[in-house]
Scaffold this motif. Structure first.
Motif, PDB file in Angstrom:
ATOM      1  N   ILE A 197     -38.358 -17.927  -9.337  1.00 18.33           N
ATOM      2  CA  ILE A 197     -39.148 -17.757 -10.560  1.00 18.33           C
ATOM      3  C   ILE A 197     -40.522 -17.162 -10.219  1.00 18.33           C
ATOM      4  O   ILE A 197     -40.994 -16.237 -10.888  1.00 18.33           O
ATOM      5  CB  ILE A 197     -39.268 -19.107 -11.309  1.00 18.33           C
ATOM      6  N   ALA A 198     -41.137 -17.662  -9.141  1.00 20.17           N
ATOM      7  CA  ALA A 198     -42.439 -17.113  -8.734  1.00 20.17           C
ATOM      8  C   ALA A 198     -42.296 -15.627  -8.408  1.00 20.17           C
ATOM      9  O   ALA A 198     -43.093 -14.789  -8.862  1.00 20.17           O
ATOM     10  CB  ALA A 198     -42.972 -17.889  -7.528  1.00 20.17           C
ATOM     11  N   GLY A 199     -41.269 -15.280  -7.645  1.00 19.74           N
ATOM     12  CA  GLY A 199     -41.055 -13.883  -7.273  1.00 19.74           C
ATOM     13  C   GLY A 199     -40.805 -13.010  -8.492  1.00 19.74           C
ATOM     14  O   GLY A 199     -41.356 -11.913  -8.615  1.00 19.74           O
ATOM     15  N   GLY A 200     -39.991 -13.500  -9.407  1.00 21.00           N
ATOM     16  CA  GLY A 200     -39.686 -12.753 -10.628  1.00 21.00           C
ATOM     17  C   GLY A 200     -40.923 -12.493 -11.469  1.00 21.00           C
ATOM     18  O   GLY A 200     -41.148 -11.388 -11.960  1.00 21.00           O
ATOM     19  N   LEU A 201     -41.750 -13.543 -11.617  1.00 20.68           N
ATOM     20  CA  LEU A 201     -42.992 -13.392 -12.395  1.00 20.68           C
ATOM     21  C   LEU A 201     -43.892 -12.327 -11.770  1.00 20.68           C
ATOM     22  O   LEU A 201     -44.431 -11.457 -12.468  1.00 20.68           O
ATOM     23  CB  LEU A 201     -43.749 -14.734 -12.457  1.00 20.68           C
TER      24      LEU A 201
END
Lengths: 137, 143
Positions: free
Chosen positions: B85-89
């Motif tokens: 999720i962090a990477g996607g954001l």
């Protein structure tokens, strides 16, 4: 929107997705091995960009000499030439996310073909990040 | 370098370049995935269908590859939802803020010799390389 334009977009998308899978760019482990220059480096993905640029470098030049696209009135090509903080800052932020997981937007979309929940987590967050950038602009 | 796959990398790259060239030639559009997807989040009349179909094609292309028995039948990806999720954001936010990603700046922008795309490509490559170096070698989580 004409059917011809829609079919052209679908066809180009299929070719693009095939290219991402054949080159293995869709595999995050492969991308991270390319970015890991100081480790057990796998330079393959430099050839993906090289192969793509060999085609676009010539084809874009020829295409943009034409008065207009086949199925449209004008080319929608960016005209800005200035480098600003948003460009550099955005590239830094994108790079951190890319280096963390090994997925950039195209492969993230294509990775749905592998039916993994991990893709969905990443994609959901990616869309949220895009929406946030739009709101904060 | 035992995992070096130059032929499939080149072949895939040529297909990607051909796809981007066809989209410009036929529709006059730049094949920047972050831009195409970003445009779907704020739909404009008569400018949505081609975007959705291009993205659908991206997925279909990879599905086609798998059904035809391409050698890459599974992918290896981070398993931690928090990291995903962090990477996607970061990828979503950064590509829209910076006006492009690997395809828009890297493949299409460099072909047009755009100074903005050259700067962006160098910066996100460096940023990604530093991130991998920090995660793998400084923090020493993998490899």
């Amino acid at each position: 929107m004409s059917p011809a334009r829609n079919m052209a977009a679908l066809g180009a998308g299929v070719l693009f997705g095939l290219g991402l899978a054949i080159s293995q760019m869709v595999n995050p482990a492969k991308v991270l091995a390319f970015l890991d220059v100081g480790g057990n480096w796998d330079p393959s993905l430099a050839l993906v960009m090289g192969g793509a640029l060999a085609v676009t470098g010539v084809a874009f030049r020829l295409v943009l000499k034409r008065p207009r696209p086949m199925f449209g009135d004008a080319f929608a090509v960016p005209t800005r030439g200035d480098v600003d903080g948003r460009l550099v800052g955005g590239a830094i932020v994108f790079g951190v996310g890319w280096g963390l997981i090994g997925l950039c937007p195209g492969p993230a979309m294509a990775s749905i073909a592998y039916g993994m929940a991990e893709s969905v987590y990443f994609l959901g967050a990616m869309l949220a990040g895009m929406a946030a950038a739009r709101i904060l602009r | 370098m035992e995992n070096f796959t130059p032929l499939s990398a080149l072949a895939g790259g040529v297909l990607i370049g051909a796809a981007a060239s066809i989209l410009l030639w036929l529709n006059g559009r730049i094949a920047g995935i972050s831009g195409i997807v970003g445009g779907l989040l704020a739909p404009v009349r008569d400018d949505t269908g081609w975007r959705a179909l291009f993205v659908l094609g991206l997925i279909l292309g990879a599905v086609l590859y798998r059904t035809m028995g391409g050698p890459l039948q599974t992918i290896e990806i981070e398993t931690s939802p928090i990291l995903l999720i962090a990477g996607g954001l970061l990828v979503g936010f950064g590509t829209r803020m910076g006006g492009g990603c690997t395809s828009g700046h890297g493949v299409c922008g460099l072909a047009r010799l755009s100074p903005r795309s050259l700067v962006a490509t160098v910066v996100f490559m460096l940023s990604a390389g530093v991130t991998v170096a920090v995660v793998r070698h400084l923090l020493g989580t993998t490899g």
